[in-house]
Design an enzyme around this catalytic site. Sequence first.
Site, PDB file in Angstrom:
ATOM      1  N   VAL A   1      -7.415   5.997  -1.531  1.00  0.00           N
ATOM      2  CA  VAL A   1      -6.169   5.596  -2.209  1.00  0.00           C
ATOM      3  C   VAL A   1      -6.291   4.124  -2.609  1.00  0.00           C
ATOM      4  O   VAL A   1      -6.801   3.305  -1.824  1.00  0.00           O
ATOM      5  CB  VAL A   1      -4.936   5.793  -1.288  1.00  0.00           C
ATOM      6  CG1 VAL A   1      -3.650   5.574  -2.081  1.00  0.00           C
ATOM      7  CG2 VAL A   1      -4.939   7.174  -0.642  1.00  0.00           C
TER       8      VAL A   1
ATOM      9  N   LYS B  66      -8.777   7.847  13.811  1.00  0.00           N
ATOM     10  CA  LYS B  66      -7.984   8.826  13.054  1.00  0.00           C
ATOM     11  C   LYS B  66      -8.176  10.233  13.619  1.00  0.00           C
ATOM     12  O   LYS B  66      -7.260  11.049  13.571  1.00  0.00           O
ATOM     13  CB  LYS B  66      -8.351   8.761  11.569  1.00  0.00           C
ATOM     14  CG  LYS B  66      -7.934   7.448  10.899  1.00  0.00           C
ATOM     15  CD  LYS B  66      -6.417   7.313  10.857  1.00  0.00           C
ATOM     16  CE  LYS B  66      -5.955   6.103  10.057  1.00  0.00           C
ATOM     17  NZ  LYS B  66      -4.504   6.065   9.850  1.00  0.00           N
TER      18      LYS B  66
ATOM     19  N   THR C 133      -5.496   0.945  -2.562  1.00  0.00           N
ATOM     20  CA  THR C 133      -4.718  -0.048  -1.800  1.00  0.00           C
ATOM     21  C   THR C 133      -5.689  -1.139  -1.329  1.00  0.00           C
ATOM     22  O   THR C 133      -6.901  -1.033  -1.508  1.00  0.00           O
ATOM     23  CB  THR C 133      -4.063   0.584  -0.549  1.00  0.00           C
ATOM     24  OG1 THR C 133      -5.118   0.960   0.350  1.00  0.00           O
ATOM     25  CG2 THR C 133      -3.227   1.798  -0.889  1.00  0.00           C
TER      26      THR C 133
ATOM     27  N   GLY D  30       0.797  -1.224   0.000  1.00  0.00           N
ATOM     28  CA  GLY D  30       0.000   0.000   0.000  1.00  0.00           C
ATOM     29  C   GLY D  30       0.830   1.275   0.000  1.00  0.00           C
ATOM     30  O   GLY D  30       1.891   1.364  -0.632  1.00  0.00           O
ATOM     31  N   ILE D  31       0.339   2.262   0.734  1.00  0.00           N
ATOM     32  CA  ILE D  31       0.985   3.581   0.764  1.00  0.00           C
ATOM     33  C   ILE D  31       2.405   3.474   1.347  1.00  0.00           C
ATOM     34  O   ILE D  31       3.335   4.135   0.879  1.00  0.00           O
ATOM     35  CB  ILE D  31       0.127   4.574   1.588  1.00  0.00           C
ATOM     36  CG1 ILE D  31      -1.242   4.786   0.902  1.00  0.00           C
ATOM     37  CG2 ILE D  31       0.836   5.914   1.750  1.00  0.00           C
ATOM     38  CD1 ILE D  31      -2.252   5.582   1.746  1.00  0.00           C
TER      39      ILE D  31
ATOM     40  N   TYR E 193     -12.942   3.472  12.725  1.00  0.00           N
ATOM     41  CA  TYR E 193     -11.812   4.066  11.978  1.00  0.00           C
ATOM     42  C   TYR E 193     -11.780   5.595  12.070  1.00  0.00           C
ATOM     43  O   TYR E 193     -10.732   6.166  12.428  1.00  0.00           O
ATOM     44  CB  TYR E 193     -11.882   3.579  10.526  1.00  0.00           C
ATOM     45  CG  TYR E 193     -10.767   4.052   9.636  1.00  0.00           C
ATOM     46  CD1 TYR E 193      -9.522   3.400   9.635  1.00  0.00           C
ATOM     47  CD2 TYR E 193     -10.939   5.120   8.765  1.00  0.00           C
ATOM     48  CE1 TYR E 193      -8.499   3.822   8.804  1.00  0.00           C
ATOM     49  CE2 TYR E 193      -9.916   5.548   7.931  1.00  0.00           C
ATOM     50  CZ  TYR E 193      -8.695   4.893   7.952  1.00  0.00           C
ATOM     51  OH  TYR E 193      -7.679   5.318   7.127  1.00  0.00           O
TER      52      TYR E 193
END
Length: 249
Positions: free
Chosen positions: A181, A152, A183, A16-17, A148
Amino acid sequence: MHVEGSTVLVTGANRGIGRALVSAFLARGARRVHAAARNPAALEPVVAEAPDRVVPLALDLTVPATVEAAAEAASDVTLLVNNAGTHAMGHLLDMDLGAVEGVMRTNFLGTLRVLRAFVPVLERNGGGAVANVISIGAFAGTPSLGGYPASKAALHLMTQAVRADLGPRGIAVHAVFPGPVDTDMFAYAARCEPSFGEFPPASAAEVAAATIDGLEAGEEDIFPDAFAAQAGREWRADPKALEKRLTDI
Ligand SMILES: NC(=O)c1ccc[n+]([C@@H]2O[C@H](COP(=O)([O-])OP(=O)(O)OC[C@H]3O[C@@H](n4cnc5c(N)ncnc54)[C@H](OP(=O)(O)O)[C@@H]3O)[C@@H](O)[C@H]2O)c1
């Protein structure tokens, strides 16, 4: 922050990122990149990119002994990138509470644990920088995203708090707020909640490059893709409107 010649540590570097960040730091001239992952065997292709500059490292945010060992092994770090994170979809009122706890334990407490372990390292190396990969999800409690957004948001406020503490100690603290994104994490969210599939995701490579641009420009809050940049403008101008838009998804 000059990436060229720096020594970077990226958590969650195996995919991923995080993996894209390792490639981007190498391309921008980082002297060494410590690529951290729960399973170091998964880092083989990452190390193969530049075996003389990529150092594999075992690190699980939720296992204190691995974090302490990583801080000892990667004693030359000048830029810490807290990228690793996890996700469990569901609605807060009826999903498994253990899954909510797991997300908070990783994204908030786990990231804080890594930061606490590496602050002395950064200080011993004369100061440096930290980048916390958060999410535009921090700006609103999108109902289907379970714990989530709260994890965050907690990470966002932790980032602000430690920025104030670490600035005078020569450590700059950056917040990175990606939008969708492409991913595994986004694919999982889109599988569980098909309406997420309507948002065209940015590529991890694009997000990694824009993150580094933001770090080098000294931006405190980095919005590394077009969706994120729009959300960032709304967050600054009208946070209530952004809340409405993101909670309606
Ligand atoms: N994709 C998006 O749309 C998006 C948007 C905004 C923000 N973000 C954030 O960007 C970061 C990277 O996400 P991604 O999209 O690249 O996700 P991903 O493809 O699911 O990768 C997540 C990475 O975090 C690692 N990780 C998870 N729990 C860990 C733990 N306890 N200890 C150490 N590593 C752990 C994973 O390791 P394993 O391979 O061992 O599971 C993996 O390397 C996350 O913080 C995420 O919240 C993503």
